[in-house]
Design an enzyme around this catalytic site. Structure first.
Site, PDB file in Angstrom:
ATOM      1  N   ASN A 217      -5.637   3.225   3.596  1.00 56.45           N
ATOM      2  CA  ASN A 217      -4.191   3.048   3.702  1.00 56.45           C
ATOM      3  C   ASN A 217      -3.585   4.334   4.237  1.00 56.45           C
ATOM      4  O   ASN A 217      -3.773   5.407   3.664  1.00 56.45           O
ATOM      5  CB  ASN A 217      -3.604   2.713   2.324  1.00 56.45           C
ATOM      6  CG  ASN A 217      -2.164   2.229   2.411  1.00 56.45           C
ATOM      7  OD1 ASN A 217      -1.407   2.660   3.277  1.00 56.45           O
ATOM      8  ND2 ASN A 217      -1.789   1.340   1.515  1.00 56.45           N
ATOM      9  N   HIS A 450       3.136  -4.282  -2.747  1.00 48.98           N
ATOM     10  CA  HIS A 450       1.792  -4.010  -2.246  1.00 48.98           C
ATOM     11  C   HIS A 450       1.132  -5.314  -1.821  1.00 48.98           C
ATOM     12  O   HIS A 450       1.298  -6.343  -2.471  1.00 48.98           O
ATOM     13  CB  HIS A 450       0.977  -3.329  -3.357  1.00 48.98           C
ATOM     14  CG  HIS A 450      -0.423  -3.001  -2.956  1.00 48.98           C
ATOM     15  ND1 HIS A 450      -0.725  -2.110  -1.947  1.00 48.98           N
ATOM     16  CD2 HIS A 450      -1.626  -3.450  -3.423  1.00 48.98           C
ATOM     17  CE1 HIS A 450      -2.031  -2.021  -1.812  1.00 48.98           C
ATOM     18  NE2 HIS A 450      -2.603  -2.827  -2.685  1.00 48.98           N
ATOM     19  N   ASP A 467      -8.634  -4.651  -1.404  1.00 45.76           N
ATOM     20  CA  ASP A 467      -7.424  -3.919  -1.766  1.00 45.76           C
ATOM     21  C   ASP A 467      -7.501  -2.534  -1.140  1.00 45.76           C
ATOM     22  O   ASP A 467      -8.006  -1.586  -1.746  1.00 45.76           O
ATOM     23  CB  ASP A 467      -7.318  -3.828  -3.292  1.00 45.76           C
ATOM     24  CG  ASP A 467      -5.938  -3.365  -3.755  1.00 45.76           C
ATOM     25  OD1 ASP A 467      -5.179  -2.863  -2.902  1.00 45.76           O
ATOM     26  OD2 ASP A 467      -5.630  -3.497  -4.946  1.00 45.76           O
TER      27      ASP A 467
END
Length: 1107
Positions: A217, A450, A467
């Site tokens: 991320n 998220h 994730d």
């Protein structure tokens, strides 16, 4: 009688009767289990049992005692051993005893006696009780993932030692009675189907645990990561991306190549994959990486980009085949036999969540037939198997997230929603059965949250949670139930623990946002595994080369522990250096670099240096260079021959300095031997024996404006400075007796004249010092040179080089191809006019016709215009913190002016838009006005540039708008200084209907917005509210005022926004004049902004992909 009264008193007392406290025994398994370790929802129990340890002599126990082993479960597939660990006198805490639950060694060990993945998840309670009265006890509870690294877990402060043998309560019974007590363990073991229950994820390896890796991320790119993982596991799509020709592309400029790299690395890497190169190919900077966007919008933009890249290649049509469906919209008249229809393609479908309990309900709602009446128009908006979790709530006057429960199945048959026809018949009864392949989840609310993805990579495989950089196994319950949304009803919260309530809150705001279904009869094709032949050879080669390069760098890093860098400076470097010190320490080309093995000897190092400079070892001497306290670099000590066998690491520690990571050396090469006081000859006089020390000499030539190193001299401390003058004249070829001026270079800002009649000792000259000389000029020579702006003296030149920087002048308008960038050497103390004059020489224009703009750190983009001032220096013109002396790279932007900067700075450039008969008739003008001007002067300057309506009111109105909001209406006497540059300034002719409006006819402000009345855009305006006029007629006047087409205007929705915040939708037969309008009420026009302006300050920017 007294007894009767005493007995009657409780009945007379109206206060509630307090029940007798019920005491439960630690042996009451059912009650204790329910009270201390209640079963956790959503977890599957493996076993739940209890164990007791009877301790008969507490005081005889050692400091650390392990209880008997016991077994919980007894299942062949999973047998858990455990024991109780007791510290009777405390564990690093002398005031409390400590009790822990300790797991036994795992049975399934590997060859090394360890199973790194062994674990058991247990919820447990530890109790200590009186042996004769088990209702007297103390307890502690916990849940833990027992692993080889954390094999025991419990309570360091289980019970205070001083309270162990004192009564617990009014019953007078202690926990330990005559050294006797009982410790009980209640343990509930849970299955861990995903392998990550209560995992702390320290050193977690996604690849080892799941076979897959995640995506890093960049800040707020979780929405992108979830979609990319979904597309990656759509194997047909991945192959299509690999089929795009990219052999000649650059990754940072080609979306296709950058995406190919990400997909290839996801398949082959053992670590999480970065996406920086991909977002760079999009044309994004770091700011875009910290802006979260809608995943559906990102999907559409990415697919559009790739579809264009696939045209004319083997991949053409892949996106159409995978994602495109057809939707039929039709209008059928009720009373007339007429039907109008159209068929449109869609890539995805937006389905309503609100009011629909299941996915099937949403499909039914989507194709529901609507009876149209009045001004309603049918809108086939849509696309996306996306659940509409975000909607505009008109009552709240805001966008909201819909967290309602919405169930979706693993399998669904959509045949009932497919139009009858040849295609449906050809597909057969099972042709429209779909299986769930992925769920993209949003956790959070409208203002943030998220994204993550739940995907099933293989048809008959497991579900996984992707994730960002972490990949874990997922259960079917996690995929379905936990993402339906909704959570428990409010009335059910009362019976929940705080932890359960928090879990329920998380569930309520965590729900499916996008669903990916694959048609059953195409699943084998869509999910067909890729082979190495499907990956472009050039891609594999590129990444293999990069991997090899990284491996080389890794080895170099490892080897760097065995080596350090050295830099050798010679007389050649000194002669070529035009600046302070012996060389430029910031220049990578100064001297010769060497990679030195730490354990190598100085003797070998000296041999290598001698070979490098092709000189005999006995004619060279190596000196260490050190940084003095005044920040200059000078020779320090010669490394003696007695240190030949020392390692280079020892040499560095002995002669180097801690502030220098590398070793800097000066190589002294002797021309010929010199005589010593004892009559012997040596190449290198020893200062201690001969009294000679080495100094360096520089010469300054004013005519050439150049400083150069001449060489070195050996002098004695007692010798006069004048003694070296003949040598200096001889070195330069000057006539004997030429008068010279000498200075000592102490540091760049301290150049001191030397007294030639004094000794070197009196002048405080020591080894390694630098002396600079020049010819002594006559007053006439100095005057002539000064008239030519030549620096006549050494201190002047040093002041110049101390402030010397290279400035890069870039055109502010980079679209003007006639302007170039120029690198100019200047002094930081150059004035504004001197800087302008230097650049004007390059541009061949008047210096006063140049305007400068400062560059903003750290990206160096244009920022604020630099106001001309005769006292302004270059160092002030450069943005603070942006001067970079080390790299001599500093930026100032310039632009050429049609008028003088003096005239320009006394005026202000005002951008103003004139609105014609309709708001669509807009023309923008730039007016150069005196800064002291008022709005009347602005209007007078504007009028010759515009055409007024001869039949209009001839009355003008000036107003400012910011982000679609009216800021202020100006009077003619208002100064132009009252407007901010960020405001949009408008001048319009007041419409005739407003000019002729009656006193009783109110003027209503109107504004434009999209969805939410706070999301403004466009140009606000005013209308006259006419008595008794229906809204449909008001709309006609508004459409004429706006100049909108009938088609676009039909899509506009009208609301009345009251000053109290209430919003009222308007129907065509409403009458505004009967609505008791307040002065601050406004009419809102809800429609999409097609102007292309970005008016929303701080609003989410639209996604773009350029590469």
């Amino acid at each position: 009688m007294d007894v009767k009264m005493d007995l009657a008193l409780p009945a007379m007392d109206e206060s509630p009767v307090v029940p007798v406290e019920e005491h439960h025994s630690v042996d009451d398994v059912e009650w204790m289990t329910a009270k201390l370790i209640p079963k956790m929802p959503d977890l599957e129990e493996a076993a739940c049992e209890t164990f007791q340890w009877d301790i008969t002599d507490w005081k005889s126990l050692d400091k650390r005692v392990t209880g008997p082993e016991f077994e919980i479960g007894g299942y062949k597939w999973q047998v858990h051993g455990g024991r109780i660990l007791l510290f009777p006198q405390g564990n690093n805490d002398r005031d409390n005893c400590a009790v822990y639950l300790d797991s036994a060694e795992p049975n399934n060990q590997d060859a090394n006696g360890q199973d790194p993945n062994w674990h058991v998840c247990a919820q447990f309670a530890l109790l200590m009780s009186n042996p004769d009265d088990p209702t007297v006890y103390t307890s502690h509870t916990a849940n833990h993932r027992f692993t080889a690294a954390e094999a025991d877990w419990g309570f360091t402060r289980f019970q205070e030692l001083r309270k162990l043998e004192t009564p617990m309560d009014h019953r007078g019974v202690p926990l330990i009675d005559n050294g006797h007590t009982v410790i009980t363990a209640y343990v509930r073991v849970y299955h861990d189907p995903t392998g990550v229950l209560w995992h702390n994820f320290v050193n977690y390896d996604s690849k080892a645990m799941t076979g897959y890796v995640g995506l890093k991320n960049q800040g707020a790119t979780c929405y992108m990561n979830s979609l990319l993982q979904s597309l990656f596991f759509t194997n047909y799509f991945r192959k299509a991306v690999f089929d795009i020709p990219t052999a000649d592309d650059e990754p940072s400029k080609s979306v296709a190549l950058a995406l190919q790299r990400v997909f290839y690395q996801l398949a082959t890497s053992v670590n999480s994959v970065g996406t920086t190169e991909l977002t760079r190919s999009f044309g994004w900077n770091s700011l875009e990486s910290f802006m979260q966007h809608d995943v559906q919008e990102f999907n559409r933009v990415l697919q559009d980009n790739l579809e264009g890249k696939m045209k004319g290649t083997d991949a053409e049509g892949a996106i159409q085949k995978l994602f495109v469906g057809k939707m039929k919209s039709y209008i059928k008249c009720i009373n007339v036999d007429y039907e109008s229809s159209r068929v449109e393609n869609f890539y995805d479908i937006q389905l309503n969540v609100k009011g629909c309990k299941t996915l099937r309900d949403s499909f039914a709602n989507y194709i529901d037939v609507e009876t149209l009446d009045g001004e309603n128009k049918y809108q086939a908006e849509g696309h996306g198997l996306q659940l509409k979790r975000f909607e505009y709530d008109i009552e709240r006057d805001a966008m909201v997230k819909i967290n309602d429960r919405h169930e979706f199945p693993l399998d669904i048959d959509l045949a009932e929603f497919v139009a009858e026809g040849e295609e449906k018949q050809k597909a057969g009864p099972d042709g429209f059965k779909y299986t769930l392949h992925g769920v993209l989840v949003h956790s959070g609310d409208l203002h943030g949250g998220h994204y993550f993805a739940l995907l099933k990579p293989e048809r008959d495989g497991n579900w996984y949670r992707f994730d960002d950089d972490r990949v874990t196994r997922a259960t079917q319950k996690e995929v379905l139930d936990e993402n339906y949304g909704g959570g428990e009803a409010i009335e059910n919260l009362a019976g929940m623990t705080m932890a359960m309530r928090q879990l329920n809150r998380h569930k309520r705001f965590t729900n499916a946002y996008m669903l990916v279904y694959v048609r059953d009869n195409t699943m084998d094709e869509v999910l067909k595994p890729l082979t190495s032949s499907d990956v472009p050879e050039h891609l594999q080669q590129r990444l293999d080369d990069e991997k090899a390069a990284l491996e080389i760098k890794r080895k170099e890093r490892d080897e760097s522990l065995l080596y350090f860098n050295a830099r050798i400076i010679s007389d050649e470097d000194f002669r070529a250096h035009d600046g302070c010190d012996l060389f430029n320490p910031h220049s990578p080309t100064a001297g010769k670099p060497l990679r030195v093995r730490r354990q190598d000897t100085f003797a070998n190092f000296k041999t290598e240096v001698a070979a490098l400079y092709n000189v005999p070892e006995d004619q060279m001497q190596i000196w260490t260079l050190v940084k003095r306290q005044n920040d200059t670099i000078r020779t320090d000590l010669p490394i003696p021959e007695t240190d030949r066998q020392l390692t280079m690491e020892n040499i560095k520690e002995k002669y180097g300095t801690r502030s220098q990571a590398d070793l800097k050396c000066y190589i002294e090469i002797a021309d010929k031997p010199t005589a010593t006081p004892n009559g012997k000859f040596t190449f290198f006089p020893n200062e201690g024996q001969t009294g000679y020390f080495m100094i360096f000499i520089k010469y300054y030539d004013p005519l050439a404006s150049r400083l150069e190193g001449i060489g070195k001299l050996y002098v004695q401390k007692s010798a006069k400075v004048a003694d070296i003058l003949p040598q200096l004249n001889e070195k330069m070829g000057f006539a004997i007796g030429t008068s010279l001026k000498l200075f000592e270079e102490i540091k760049p800002s301290m150049i001191e004249p030397m007294r030639v009649k004094a000794s070197f000792s009196q002048c405080e000259i020591q080894g390694g010092d630098i002396i600079v000389f020049q010819k002594d000029l006559t007053p006439k020579e100095m005057n002539e040179l000064q008239q030519q702006n030549i620096r006549v003296a050494i201190p002047q030149y040093y002041e110049y080089i101390n402030n010397r920087i290279i400035v890069e002048f870039k055109p502010r308008n980079d679209e003007d191809t006639t302007l170039e960038s120029y690198s100019v050497e200047l002094s930081k103390k150059s004035t504004y006019d001197q800087v302008a004059a230097k650049l004007a020489e390059k541009l061949d224009i008047d210096p006063l016709h140049i305007q400068f703009t400062a560059a903003a750190p750290p990206n160096g983009l244009p920022k604020n215009k630099i106001k001309r001032s005769t006292n302004l220096q270059l160092q002030e013109m450069l943005s603070p913190g942006y001067i970079n002396q080390a790299h001599s790279s500093n930026v100032i932007y310039y632009e050429k002016l049609d008028i003088s900067i003096v005239e320009l700075e006394s005026k202000r450039l005002v951008k103003v838009s004139f609105l014609g008969p309709t708001l669509k008739d807009e023309s923008t003008h730039e007016l150069l006005l005196l800064k002291t001007s008022n709005m009347n002067a602005l209007v007078e300057a504007l009028l010759p540039k515009v055409k007024m309506n001869p039949d209009g009111s001839q009355r003008l109105r000036t107003f400012a708008v910011f982000n679609g909001k009216l800021i202020k209406e100006y009077g003619l006497n208002d100064p132009i200084s009252s407007t901010h540059d960020s405001f949009s300034l408008y001048v319009e002719e007041i419409p005739m209907e407003e000019f002729k409006a009656k006193d009783e006819e109110p003027i209503l402000a109107c504004f434009h917005f999209t969805g939410d009345p706070s999301r403004l855009h466009g140009i606000p305006f005013k209308i006259v509210v006419k008595e008794g006029e229906e809204v449909r007629d008001t709309k006609t006047r508004i459409r004429a005022r706006l100049g909108m087409s009938e088609k676009d205007f039909a899509k506009v929705k009208f609301v009345l926004c009251h000053q109290n915040g209430k919003v009222t939708p308007l129907d065509d037969d409403d009458i505004l004049s009967t609505g008791n309008l307040s002065p601050n009420d406004a009419l809102g026009l809800d429609h999409v902004d097609k102007s292309g302006r970005n008016n929303r300050l701080g609003a989410e920017k639209a996604i773009f992909i350029r590469g």
